[in-house]
Design a protein around this motif. Sequence first.
Motif, short mmCIF file in Angstrom:
data_model
loop_
_atom_site.label_atom_id
_atom_site.label_comp_id
_atom_site.label_asym_id
_atom_site.label_seq_id
_atom_site.Cartn_x
_atom_site.Cartn_y
_atom_site.Cartn_z
N GLU A 199 0.80 -1.22 0.00
CA GLU A 199 0.00 0.00 0.00
C GLU A 199 0.83 1.27 0.00
OE1 GLU A 199 -1.83 -1.39 3.45
OE2 GLU A 199 -2.99 -2.84 2.32
N ARG A 200 2.03 1.20 0.60
CA ARG A 200 2.84 2.42 0.67
C ARG A 200 4.31 2.04 0.74
NH1 ARG A 200 4.80 6.28 4.50
NH2 ARG A 200 4.35 4.90 6.23
N LEU A 201 5.12 2.75 0.00
CA LEU A 201 6.58 2.59 0.01
C LEU A 201 7.20 3.97 0.01
CD1 LEU A 201 9.29 1.03 -0.40
CD2 LEU A 201 8.85 1.19 -2.86
N GLU A 202 8.05 4.23 0.97
CA GLU A 202 8.80 5.48 1.01
C GLU A 202 10.25 5.14 1.30
OE1 GLU A 202 7.17 8.48 3.56
OE2 GLU A 202 5.14 8.13 2.83
N ARG A 203 11.13 5.68 0.46
CA ARG A 203 12.56 5.45 0.66
C ARG A 203 13.24 6.77 0.98
NH1 ARG A 203 13.63 3.50 -4.88
NH2 ARG A 203 12.03 5.05 -5.15
N ALA A 204 14.22 6.72 1.84
CA ALA A 204 14.97 7.92 2.18
C ALA A 204 15.67 8.45 0.94
CB ALA A 204 16.00 7.60 3.27
N ASP A 205 15.68 9.75 0.81
CA ASP A 205 16.34 10.41 -0.31
C ASP A 205 17.86 10.26 -0.16
OD1 ASP A 205 16.44 12.35 -2.58
OD2 ASP A 205 17.42 13.59 -1.04
N ARG A 206 18.51 9.81 -1.22
CA ARG A 206 19.96 9.57 -1.15
C ARG A 206 20.74 10.83 -0.80
NH1 ARG A 206 21.15 4.44 -2.77
NH2 ARG A 206 19.76 3.43 -4.25
N GLY B 66 23.56 1.92 -1.12
CA GLY B 66 22.82 0.72 -0.73
C GLY B 66 21.56 0.49 -1.56
N ASP B 67 21.10 -0.74 -1.58
CA ASP B 67 19.87 -1.11 -2.28
C ASP B 67 18.70 -0.86 -1.33
OD1 ASP B 67 17.71 -2.33 -3.53
OD2 ASP B 67 18.94 -3.93 -4.38
N ARG B 68 18.08 0.31 -1.45
CA ARG B 68 17.01 0.72 -0.54
C ARG B 68 15.83 -0.24 -0.60
NH1 ARG B 68 16.14 6.71 -2.59
NH2 ARG B 68 16.02 5.54 -4.54
N GLN B 69 15.50 -0.71 -1.79
CA GLN B 69 14.38 -1.64 -1.95
C GLN B 69 14.65 -2.96 -1.25
OE1 GLN B 69 12.62 0.00 -6.11
NE2 GLN B 69 13.98 -1.70 -6.28
N MET B 70 15.87 -3.46 -1.37
CA MET B 70 16.23 -4.71 -0.72
C MET B 70 16.16 -4.57 0.79
SD MET B 70 19.81 -6.79 -0.52
CE MET B 70 20.39 -5.57 0.63
#
Length: 176
Positions: free
Chosen positions: A86-93, A142-146
């Motif tokens: 439903e939601r995915l947020e990744r830190a800005d590089r 780093g692989d944020r999704q992983m």
Amino acid sequence: MKSVFTAAAVAALIATAACAPVIEGGPPMDLPPGLQETAQVGSITMSSGWLDAEEDFSDTFSEEVREELSRCMYGTAPIDVRVHVERLERADRAGVLLNGDGMHTLEGTVEFVDPSRGNLVVGRFPISVATTAGGRLAGLIGDRQMMVSEEFGRSVCEQAFGRNPRDPGPHNATRG
């Protein structure tokens, strides 16, 4: 003119079906105690609405969740897993590089389905996780999704099976 309208209708139907959740939905439901000990990972199916993610998110997510679940679903009865993200947020590089910190978050619903019982839903869990970006270097390369997918898989194991699939250590992409 009729064929153009028909083609447009079919295209619209396919486009909306691709985003439709694979889960049935409903209230949270614990797995039956016996199944917690006998379940083995079958297929994993992921769906989502629109997400701001790289094209390979579905593959990365499914691989990481399968890896974690295979460590806590070590029985012999195949159980399929359906996940709607439903939601995915990744830190800005750039922000992580400047600040030295950041968080990746992921929310979704997981359903466990027994294919031997007509795809009966035998468990349902809302999952919400957050993991650190890992500092400046990990945040930059780093692989944020992983990282967030592994954390999601670990949380599924803890909530559904009551066990952490991994020991803490350097083999984890998360705080483990």
